[in-house]
Design an enzyme around this catalytic site. Structure first.
Site, mmCIF file in Angstrom:
data_model
loop_
_atom_site.group_PDB
_atom_site.id
_atom_site.type_symbol
_atom_site.label_atom_id
_atom_site.label_comp_id
_atom_site.label_asym_id
_atom_site.label_seq_id
_atom_site.Cartn_x
_atom_site.Cartn_y
_atom_site.Cartn_z
ATOM 1 C CG PHE A 116 5.213 67.735 68.929
ATOM 2 C CD1 PHE A 116 4.346 66.697 68.654
ATOM 3 C CD2 PHE A 116 6.173 68.070 67.966
ATOM 4 C CE1 PHE A 116 4.429 66.012 67.448
ATOM 5 C CE2 PHE A 116 6.255 67.389 66.769
ATOM 6 C CZ PHE A 116 5.388 66.365 66.508
ATOM 7 C CD GLN A 236 13.563 72.764 63.742
ATOM 8 O OE1 GLN A 236 12.582 72.396 63.107
ATOM 9 N NE2 GLN A 236 13.460 73.386 64.898
ATOM 10 C CG HIS A 238 13.489 66.609 63.375
ATOM 11 N ND1 HIS A 238 13.655 65.452 64.098
ATOM 12 C CD2 HIS A 238 12.206 66.992 63.568
ATOM 13 C CE1 HIS A 238 12.515 65.156 64.693
ATOM 14 N NE2 HIS A 238 11.624 66.065 64.394
ATOM 15 C CG LEU A 248 11.156 63.890 60.660
ATOM 16 C CD1 LEU A 248 12.393 64.733 60.878
ATOM 17 C CD2 LEU A 248 9.912 64.741 60.703
ATOM 18 C CD GLU A 251 9.810 67.654 68.599
ATOM 19 O OE1 GLU A 251 10.633 68.033 67.756
ATOM 20 O OE2 GLU A 251 9.110 68.425 69.256
ATOM 21 N NE ARG A 282 11.257 69.512 65.807
ATOM 22 C CZ ARG A 282 10.335 69.557 64.873
ATOM 23 N NH1 ARG A 282 10.504 70.345 63.819
ATOM 24 N NH2 ARG A 282 9.244 68.838 64.969
ATOM 25 C CG HIS A 369 12.955 69.099 59.851
ATOM 26 N ND1 HIS A 369 12.331 68.136 59.102
ATOM 27 C CD2 HIS A 369 12.022 69.578 60.714
ATOM 28 C CE1 HIS A 369 11.066 68.031 59.493
ATOM 29 N NE2 HIS A 369 10.851 68.905 60.449
ATOM 30 N NE ARG A 411 9.317 74.112 61.772
ATOM 31 C CZ ARG A 411 8.758 72.906 61.860
ATOM 32 N NH1 ARG A 411 7.646 72.728 62.572
ATOM 33 N NH2 ARG A 411 9.301 71.865 61.273
HETATM 34 C C1 FAD Z 1 9.240 64.919 57.053
HETATM 35 C C2 FAD Z 1 8.672 66.193 57.600
HETATM 36 C C3 FAD Z 1 7.815 66.173 58.693
HETATM 37 C C4 FAD Z 1 7.278 67.344 59.212
HETATM 38 N N1 FAD Z 1 6.418 67.281 60.267
HETATM 39 C C5 FAD Z 1 5.856 68.417 60.729
HETATM 40 C C6 FAD Z 1 4.903 68.392 61.800
HETATM 41 O O1 FAD Z 1 4.559 67.334 62.317
HETATM 42 N N2 FAD Z 1 4.381 69.556 62.218
HETATM 43 C C7 FAD Z 1 4.725 70.747 61.648
HETATM 44 O O2 FAD Z 1 4.201 71.761 62.057
HETATM 45 N N3 FAD Z 1 5.605 70.807 60.637
HETATM 46 C C8 FAD Z 1 6.180 69.677 60.158
HETATM 47 N N4 FAD Z 1 7.076 69.746 59.128
HETATM 48 C C9 FAD Z 1 7.315 71.026 58.458
HETATM 49 C C10 FAD Z 1 6.183 71.353 57.500
HETATM 50 O O3 FAD Z 1 5.636 70.162 57.001
HETATM 51 C C11 FAD Z 1 6.628 72.185 56.319
HETATM 52 O O4 FAD Z 1 7.403 73.248 56.751
HETATM 53 C C12 FAD Z 1 5.416 72.730 55.581
HETATM 54 O O5 FAD Z 1 4.572 71.678 55.220
HETATM 55 C C13 FAD Z 1 5.783 73.545 54.369
HETATM 56 O O6 FAD Z 1 4.601 73.852 53.658
HETATM 57 P P1 FAD Z 1 4.618 74.838 52.434
HETATM 58 O O7 FAD Z 1 3.230 74.934 51.944
HETATM 59 O O8 FAD Z 1 5.315 76.084 52.802
HETATM 60 O O9 FAD Z 1 5.558 74.118 51.347
HETATM 61 P P2 FAD Z 1 5.458 72.691 50.626
HETATM 62 O O10 FAD Z 1 4.399 71.829 51.146
HETATM 63 O O11 FAD Z 1 6.840 72.176 50.575
HETATM 64 O O12 FAD Z 1 5.004 73.080 49.171
HETATM 65 C C14 FAD Z 1 5.819 73.760 48.270
HETATM 66 C C15 FAD Z 1 5.035 73.930 47.000
HETATM 67 O O13 FAD Z 1 5.725 74.817 46.142
HETATM 68 C C16 FAD Z 1 5.743 74.295 44.844
HETATM 69 N N5 FAD Z 1 6.925 74.860 44.188
HETATM 70 C C17 FAD Z 1 8.194 74.918 44.647
HETATM 71 N N6 FAD Z 1 8.977 75.528 43.752
HETATM 72 C C18 FAD Z 1 8.193 75.870 42.714
HETATM 73 C C19 FAD Z 1 8.410 76.523 41.473
HETATM 74 N N7 FAD Z 1 9.620 76.930 41.098
HETATM 75 N N8 FAD Z 1 7.364 76.690 40.644
HETATM 76 C C20 FAD Z 1 6.131 76.250 40.976
HETATM 77 N N9 FAD Z 1 5.862 75.627 42.131
HETATM 78 C C21 FAD Z 1 6.883 75.449 42.980
HETATM 79 C C22 FAD Z 1 5.746 72.801 45.021
HETATM 80 O O14 FAD Z 1 5.225 72.170 43.881
HETATM 81 C C23 FAD Z 1 4.839 72.642 46.223
HETATM 82 O O15 FAD Z 1 3.503 72.588 45.792
HETATM 83 C C24 FAD Z 1 7.634 68.568 58.622
HETATM 84 C C25 FAD Z 1 8.496 68.614 57.536
HETATM 85 C C26 FAD Z 1 9.034 67.439 57.032
HETATM 86 C C27 FAD Z 1 9.998 67.518 55.899
#
Ligand code: FAD
Ligand code: SF4
Ligand code: FES
Lengths: 597, 234
Positions: A116, A236, A238, A248, A251, A282, A369, A411
């Site tokens: 990566f 960031q 992407h 997306l 990578e 990135r 991203h 990142r």
């Molecule tokens: C397409 C894509 C591919 C990616 N690929 C990678 C990868 O290969 N490797 C890597 O390391 N990272 C990757 N990332 C980044 C990574 O996936 C995310 O940064 C990470 O999953 C975020 O996780 P999280 O638990 O912080 O938030 P999320 O998984 O976004 O969860 C947010 C949660 O908060 C809740 N929520 C939000 N607002 C409220 C509210 N007001 N009240 C109640 N609940 C709320 C939602 O319901 C959800 O459950 C990728 C991101 C994307 C978009």
């Protein structure tokens, strides 16, 4: 209005929230509230992998991972936190495996790993296979696995409950105000400790890989509570989103040997990053694409380039680069292997572009991203109130909404999935420990008043502004002026626009005045969050007169360690004024040096 | 091009019974049906209600009936439908909360009933449990499920009797039953051998056709049945 009482309330059920809840619930009465059904969280969209120096395919060390992350962060990441995360990485990946996560496997039956961007062998400088993956569905598997564990351990979920406000009493977190989406009823969750894990805010920008629902609610609420947000200027882009759609393309595609090609058929990354080429970090790749496009080398003069992962292209450049397989033989791929390793990517291209990446190149452009900045926290995931590191008792944050800061100015891929599980776990452990020694703060009678007033202001507004119009204008101006490249003039324009939009937001009109599943009302409320975050991002970016990581200013093209090796903290005062202060970066082993790939 | 959308509408606060409303929108052939729904909501009628999040077929929020077939609104393009008249309705077999939003709880209840989580009571090794690529491939297909509900709500056996656990629950049981690291197969097979389990499936294939993740659902159900019949997992 209903009131509930839990020791720990976790807001958000993505990877960070679920991990936090699994740990908190071992010692404390815990509830998870999430505006989405947990498995709809955007963690499930993550594709490429989770970083950990397991060394399953070749030599690797947590120390190398640490250094790569520091370098990737353009020296803005806090080195104590980075070291902590990278040394936790192998054990936490094994922990996920023990929960049943179906990683792809090596012939020996070990967790498979792929290269990566920015992850290197620190001796040769060549890409190292550090991203542990499950095909191109790593995030899906993490999210499903953690949710499955949640069911197994009987976690309490309030699904489709949207947090509207944080309750603070005597400077301590005391609970959460939330709306039950199905009924429109307000609920109060009285708690000793609150963990915010609400994810990112890619919806500030026009082209984004982020879900509709990534509107930065948690971060915006914290800001409104008079607490600061850190490093908001670092967002960031992407390099490879599907042209126009922003979806997306991981990578991992370049990890498997895909290369970026301009209109002249040239593999242009050779010019920008001679050693790791297409696997540079990135920010570097996104800028390169923008420059190619600007200099007229976009495909057919348009605003995109090609990502070419056709086997003949992959094999040609792999031979030129002298790339080998773990056993030392030359790296050669077949269409079948690509299909097995990147099934979802191929499916996206077929569905949305009508092209088959095995026979045609993919049109891509940079896509908004990931938020490096967010709610300031320390290694225990405690939220910090100021530049001195004062802890807000009972308040925790983890995942993309937090800034601990392990990503600094940029990142590295695979480090967010790692961040969410490592610091989600910390948040769960420490919140439960805190709750054990704390009492419930008395709930104020007016706890729900602010949230209710916010919704009523939208419902009773007499204006005729539509949500979609304001959102579109915000996204466009942020994409144009607070995106991959920035100037003072452009950002000022963006700021003026955002302020105009904030004024117009007061006259928003919505059609739906009902209580049941009123998603229009909630979208309007979310737009208010996006506008606040856009404003703080722009003001933080305008002030930083240097280029570092994802913050790239054409009027200040150089990194300036003398003046700017520091984190931004931004407060939004009740009168709407934004105040900036700064705090030093934690540097332990690695002194800043120039960053070349 | 112009597209006419005929959309199922129901608001429990004001409507005694559901009705349809028609909207005309300007669309590109490559627009997703979800884009059109967003357009209607953003430009014409903010009361139109549906769930959505990822917009690219990975979160499972927006399964609905589009021209009579269960699909994700974000994964079907206007040009895929071969017509500019599009009818959009909520999933069948689950209570409608409002417009295109159904109550998914009965669906998730079935899902939870099959122990959809990893069971292995041996102390874990220091590193990963080993699994060969072949063993991993054995259950790959069913790991893809995003719990969208398209399969279960297209199944006549489920419409007939909503106590049937339904294809999605069986898919998620299959994911663990055939995982070489898991030890819970027996418990799950017992649950699925029940009168509301796999034997309710009449291999009608609606589920397989509906699945946006192209999971071979009927085949997975067949494998589970065979395991129950033979007591073996090969
Ligand atoms: C397409 C894509 C591919 C990616 N690929 C990678 C990868 O290969 N490797 C890597 O390391 N990272 C990757 N990332 C980044 C990574 O996936 C995310 O940064 C990470 O999953 C975020 O996780 P999280 O638990 O912080 O938030 P999320 O998984 O976004 O969860 C947010 C949660 O908060 C809740 N929520 C939000 N607002 C409220 C509210 N007001 N009240 C109640 N609940 C709320 C939602 O319901 C959800 O459950 C990728 C991101 C994307 C978009
Ligand atoms: S098996 Fe397919 S159709 Fe059924 S819930 Fe899972 S993803 Fe949806
Ligand atoms: S919106 Fe996520 S699957 Fe359609």
């Amino acid at each position: 209005m209903k009131t509930h009482q839990y020791d720990v309330v976790v807001v958000g059920a993505g990877g960070a929230g679920l991990m936090a809840a699994l740990y908190a619930s071992q010692r404390a009465r815990t509830a998870v509230i999430s505006k989405l059904y947990p498995t709809r969280s955007h963690t499930g969209a993550a594709q490429g992998g989770i970083g950990a120096a397991l060394g399953n395919m070749e030599e690797d060390h947590p120390e190398w991972h640490t250094y790569d992350t520091v370098k990737g962060s353009d020296y803005l990441g806090d080195q104590d936190a980075i070291e902590f995360m990278c040394y936790q990485a192998p054990d936490i990946v094994y922990e996920l495996e023990h929960m049943g996560l179906p990683f792809s496997r090596t012939p020996e039956g070990l967790i498979a790993q792929r290269p990566f961007g920015g992850h290197t062998n620190n001796i040769t400088g060549k890409p190292v296979r550090r991203a542990c993956y499950a095909a191109d569905r790593t995030g899906h598997m993490i999210l499903q696995t953690l949710y499955q564990q949640g069911i197994k351990h009987g976690l309490t979920f309030y699904d489709e409950f949207q947090m509207l406000d944080l309750i603070m009493v005597n400077g301590k977190a005391a609970g959460v105000v939330a709306l039950e989406i199905a009924t429109g009823e307000i609920h109060i969750f009285h708690a000793k400790a609150v963990i915010l894990a609400t994810g990112g805010w890619g919806r500030v920008w026009e082209i984004t890989s982020n879900a509709f629902t990534l509107t930065g609610d948690g971060a915006a609420i914290v800001l409104r509570k008079g607490l600061p947000l850190e490093d908001m200027e670092f967002y960031q882009f992407h390099p490879t989103g599907i042209y126009k759609l922003g979806i997306l393309i991981t990578e991992g595609v370049r990890g498997e040997g895909g290369v970026l090609i301009n209109d002249k058929g040239e593999r242009f990354m050779e010019r920008y990053a001679p050693t790791v080429k297409d696997l540079a970090s990135r920010d570097v790749v996104s800028r390169a694409i923008y420059i190619e496009i600007r200099e007229g080398r976009g495909i057919n003069g348009q605003r995109y380039v090609y990502l070419d992962v056709r086997p003949e292209t992959v094999n040609k450049y792999a031979a030129i680069d002298g790339r080998t397989r773990p056993d030392g033989s030359p790296y050669v791929v077949t269409a079948e292997e690509l299909l097995a390793k990147l099934p979802d990517i191929i499916d996206f291209c077929r569905t949305y572009l009508g092209i088959d990446p095995v026979t045609e190149p993919i049109p891509v452009q940079p896509t908004a991203h990931y938020a490096m900045g967010g709610i300031p926290t320390n290694i225990k995931a405690e939220v910090l109130a100021d530049e001195k590191g004062t802890v807000v008792p009972g308040l925790y944050a983890a995942g993309e909404t937090a800034c601990v800061s392990v990503h600094g100015a940029n990142r590295l891929g695979t480090n967010s999935l790692l961040d969410i599980v490592v610091f989600g776990k910390q948040a769960g452990i420490h919140a439960a420990e805190y709750a054990e020694g704390a009492d419930f703060e008395p709930l104020p009678d007016d706890a729900a008043d602010f949230a209710r007033a916010q919704l009523e202001a939208i419902l009773n507004s007499q204006g005729s502004e539509r949500i979609a119009d304001i959102a579109t204008e915000m996204k466009r101006v942020m994409m144009d002026h607070v995106g991959v490249f920035r100037t003072a003039e452009g950002m000022q324009q963006a700021l003026d626009k955002i302020r105009e939009l904030k004024a117009r937001f007061k006259y928003i009109h919505i059609d739906d005045r009902g209580k049941t599943f009123n998603t229009e009302l909630l979208s309007a409320w979310e737009l208010g969050n996006l506008l606040d975050l856009a404003e703080v991002t722009t003001i933080s970016a305008l002030a930083r007169t240097e280029s570092r990581g994802a913050h790239s200013r054409e009027d200040y093209p150089k990194r300036d360690d003398e003046n700017w090796l520091k984190h931004t903290l931004a407060w939004m005062h009740p009168d709407g004024q934004v105040e900036l202060r700064y705090k030093p970066v934690v540097i332990t082993k690695y002194q800043p040096k120039e960053r070349v790939y | 091009m112009q597209v006419t959308l005929k959309i199922f509408r129901y608001n429990p606060e004001t409507d005694k019974k559901p009705h349809y409303e028609t909207y005309t929108v300007e669309a590109e052939p490559t627009d997703r049906v979800l884009d059109l729904l967003e357009k209607v909501k953003g430009e014409q009628d903010g009361t139109l209600t549906f769930r959505r999040s990822c917009a690219h077929g990975v979160c499972g929020s927006d399964a609905m009936r589009i021209n009579g077939v269960n699909r994700l609104a974000c994964k079907v393009l206007v040009q895929d439908l071969g017509t500019n008249r599009i009818t959009v309705e909520p999933l069948l077999g689950l209570p409608t909360i409002k417009d295109l939003v159904v109550d998914m709880e009965p669906f998730f209840e079935h899902y939870r009933s099959v122990k959809p989580y990893f069971i292995n009571n041996d102390p874990p090794p220091k590193k990963e449990r080993l699994q060969s690529p072949e063993e991993r491939a054995r259950f790959d297909d069913t790991t893809k499920c995003i719990l969208c509900g398209a399969c279960t709500t297209s199944c006549p056996s489920f419409w007939l009797d909503d106590q049937y656990v339904g294809p999605a629950a069986i898919v998620n049981a299959h994911r663990f039953i055939f995982d070489s690291r898991d030890q819970g197969a027996e418990e799950r097979l017992k649950i699925l051998a029940d009168q509301f389990g796999v034997f309710r499936c009449h291999t009608i294939f609606n589920c397989t056709l509906a699945c946006p993740r192209e999971i071979q659902i009927t085949r997975a159900i067949g494998e589970v049945r065979k395991a129950i019949a033979t007591g073996r997992l090969d």
